[in-house]
Design an enzyme around this catalytic site. Structure first.
Site, PDB file in Angstrom:
ATOM      1  CD  GLU A  92      26.133  14.161  60.251  1.00  0.00           C
ATOM      2  OE1 GLU A  92      25.613  13.321  61.822  1.00  0.00           O
ATOM      3  OE2 GLU A  92      26.151  13.420  59.421  1.00  0.00           O
ATOM      4  CB  SER A 356      75.950 -11.378  48.819  1.00  0.00           C
ATOM      5  OG  SER A 356      75.858 -12.234  49.471  1.00  0.00           O
TER       6      SER A 356
END
Length: 658
Positions: A92, A356
């Site tokens: 990095e 239901s």
């Protein structure tokens, strides 16, 4: 290996080489930690010693997964392996200890690449710049943002030492899959504290910040290995490792410790542990949980739900919960079709209207009140006062009319109008009270609309509410944890079943007998072959405008509930019903797993009578009655009169003297 200047000094035109400066910087950084810090850079509590994940095993002792700590912790630089620091800086920001926050050489190289590619790239950012962007700025690729980032980086380098900046970077940077900082990353991917990481594990983590979503250790193996090789090659180029060491790390690598299977189930276990032991105890870990889960059933549930929903339509979601009704053990639970961990737990947490599927509880309440399965009801529409001058007239699905039906037929056909009338006869408060005992917290203020399933419930709670119907009225609270072993104290915590009688055995049995008809000629008649092969019962559920599709069905030793729908409620289109959508998935799952339990029938209590009736009248049948059928009655509620519609009437009594 102990790093000394003798190891680091290499002849390179009379100057220190870059790898020497990099490693020397690390050594100096570690030494600087013993000096008073200019600023306290920690923004989270320090990582305590002894924190571990909670391990979860299924009911047969097989590894299911683990629950890592959830909190963020700060890790000082001396607890981060120097090899990890070297690897990350190498890939990095190799000149981290040489520049003052901006690496002009890297910027120049990136600028050349930008010109060649014809676009602005992200190259050239130092560790300090990445930290600034991560903490304070957006990730927008604009010149203004880059200039602001550079300005702040220069100021940051004046305010903090290099070791402090590197420490902040490791604790702030994102490592994918929700892991923020090295403490969470080490625990998530390897179930370790940072100081316990091996070199192979360090290499994998060093490659993540470049693209956390792509290169994290849980990512695609080919891409993760490719990134690992980039890190190793960079370390070799900088002479931080030898070619031989690089090959060894490539050959042996590092294995992650996956979080495991059944993510929604694990999330529920964590919630149960926190509720029982407290968040601090769970965060410390050191626990081994024996779950009620059966991995065989869980895998079958995941496959069946995924395949079944994908056949229907893209964008659909679903959930499945399977319980042992005698103990409440949650044998399988799937809360996401794709099996991923997210904020939506459709099996245990999400609430939707059941439609239901709530009706069996109303009919059971009616039986407890003395109503019989043979009683006749008209589905002639009735208007109810809805308040504020409004009138509510419930209608049947599809606005069809059946005329006069027995209670048994009304449940099988899921007649809305009759169900509302039955609830009115039972009384809303009495029904809400029974539903609460069965595990559903409903709101009485919803009134008679409760008959149509307008109050929202979770799939787990709805499946739990069906357990009394399978077990002679005994409700079993859903249980995910069987026992807990505390490794630190070397003690067991038992979690026995919680059972309570909420229905009479007779009402439970007769409700189940009525629900058998749902699978034979009712709204789930496609399940008739299954019902003929295995004693089973169940009920469909469909909400207004075809938004939610449900089916909850059961055998004497398995209760399984299915929900299908969209996370953002919308119509599934005409025909998107519980019988057409959810019931077939239920059948495919149950057909696979029903053999894992002994075959048996529902137990009939002594308080249930069987009488032959005329179904057109609900009265005792005469020989002349063209239609006759056996019907079940709770002792004391059976009819005592014979049908008067068919055959000769008995002679009327004649008074004496006439």
């Amino acid at each position: 290996m102990i790093l000394t200047l003798a190891h680091l000094k290499q002849p390179h035109r009379g100057r220190w080489s870059r790898p020497v400066l990099l490693v020397l910087g690390l050594v100096q950084g570690l030494a600087a930690l013993g000096q008073p810090a200019q600023n306290n850079v920690a923004t989270f509590p320090p990582l305590p010693a002894g924190i571990t994940s909670v391990t979860v095993l299924d009911s047969h002792g097989r590894y299911v997964g683990r629950i890592p700590p959830q909190n963020r912790y700060w890790v000082s630089l001396e607890r981060i392996p120097s090899f990890l620091q070297q690897a990350l800086l190498a890939v990095e920001d190799a000149r981290f200890y040489e520049h003052g926050g901006i690496d002009y050489r890297s910027i120049a190289r990136a600028a050349v690449k930008d010109v060649l590619k014809g676009k602005m790239a992200e190259g050239g950012s130092t560790i300090t710049q990445q930290l600034i962007k991560n903490k304070y700025l957006t990730s927008a690729r604009t010149l203004d943002r880059k200039l602001e980032e550079a300005k702040l980086a220069l100021e940051f380098e004046k305010r903090y030492t290099k070791p402090q900046i590197l420490e902040m970077y490791f604790n702030e940077i994102y490592f994918g899959n929700g892991a923020q900082g090295i403490a969470q990353a080490a625990r998530l991917y390897f179930d370790k504290s940072p100081e316990e990481l091996t070199e192979g594990e360090c290499i994998l983590l060093a490659g993540v910040p470049k693209n956390p979503g792509r290169y994290n250790p849980f990512g695609k193996p080919v891409e993760v290995a490719g990134r690992r090789d980039v890190v190793l090659k960079r370390m070799e180029d900088l002479r931080l490792i030898s070619s031989q060491r690089k090959r060894a790390l490539q050959a042996h690598g590092a294995a992650t410790r996956p979080l495991g299977q059944a993510p929604q189930y694990l999330a529920q276990i964590r919630a149960q542990l926190v509720g029982r032991l407290g968040a601090e105890v769970v965060e410390q870990g050191g626990l081994e949980v024996i779950a009620a889960l059966d991995l065989d059933l869980q895998r079958q549930a995941e496959r069946t739900l995924r395949d079944g929903v994908r056949r229907l339509s893209p964008g659909l979601q679903g959930a499945l919960v399977c319980l042992d009704p005698t103990t409440g053990d949650v044998l399988a639970a799937v809360g996401d079709v794709d099996g991923v961990q997210n904020a939506i737990n459709r099996a245990f947490i999400s609430k939707r209207q059941p439609g239901s599927a709530i009706k069996p509880l109303i009919y059971a309440a009616a039986l407890e009140k003395g109503v019989t399965a043979a009683s006749l009801w008209s589905d002639e529409p009735v208007a109810y006062d809805a308040g504020k001058g409004q009138v509510w007239t419930p209608q049947n699905y599809g606005r069809e009319r059946f005329g006069e039906l027995s209670l048994r037929q009304a449940l099988a056909h899921s007649d809305n109008i009759i169900t509302v009338k039955v609830l009115e006869a039972v009384g809303v408060p009495a029904f809400v009270d029974l539903a609460g005992k069965m595990g559903l917290s409903l709101h009485a203020q919803n009134g008679l609309s409760l008959a149509l399933g307008t109050d929202e419930v979770t799939l787990k709670d709805l499946a739990q509410a069906y357990t009394p119907l399978a077990t002679g009225g005994m409700k079993a609270e859903a249980r995910t944890i069987l026992r807990i072993y505390d490794r630190k104290r070397q003690t067991w915590i038992e979690n026995p079943p919680v059972l309570s009688q909420v229905l009479s055995p007779a009402a439970s049995f007769i409700t189940t007998q009525m629900l058998k008809d749902v699978l034979i000629y009712g709204t789930a008649k496609s399940l008739r072959p299954f019902s003929q092969a295995h004693p089973s019962a169940g009920k469909t559920g469909t909400t207004d405008n075809y938004v939610d599709a449900w089916f909850v069905g059961y055998t004497p030793n398995l209760v399984t509930g299915i929900w299908i729908g969209h996370d953002q409620p919308k119509s599934g289109g005409k025909g998107f019903t519980g019988g057409a959508v959810a019931a077939p998935i239920w059948e495919r799952f149950m057909s696979k797993v029903v053999t894992s339990r002994p075959e048996m029938d529902f137990s009939r209590p002594e308080t249930v009578l069987t009488l032959k009736i005329d179904p057109t009248t609900g009265l005792l049948a005469r020989e002349e009655c063209p239609q006759q059928q056996d019907e079940f009655f709770i002792s004391g509620t059976e009819p005592t009169e014979y049908c008067t519609t068919h055959g000769a009437l008995p002679p009327l009594p004649v008074e004496e003297g006439h």
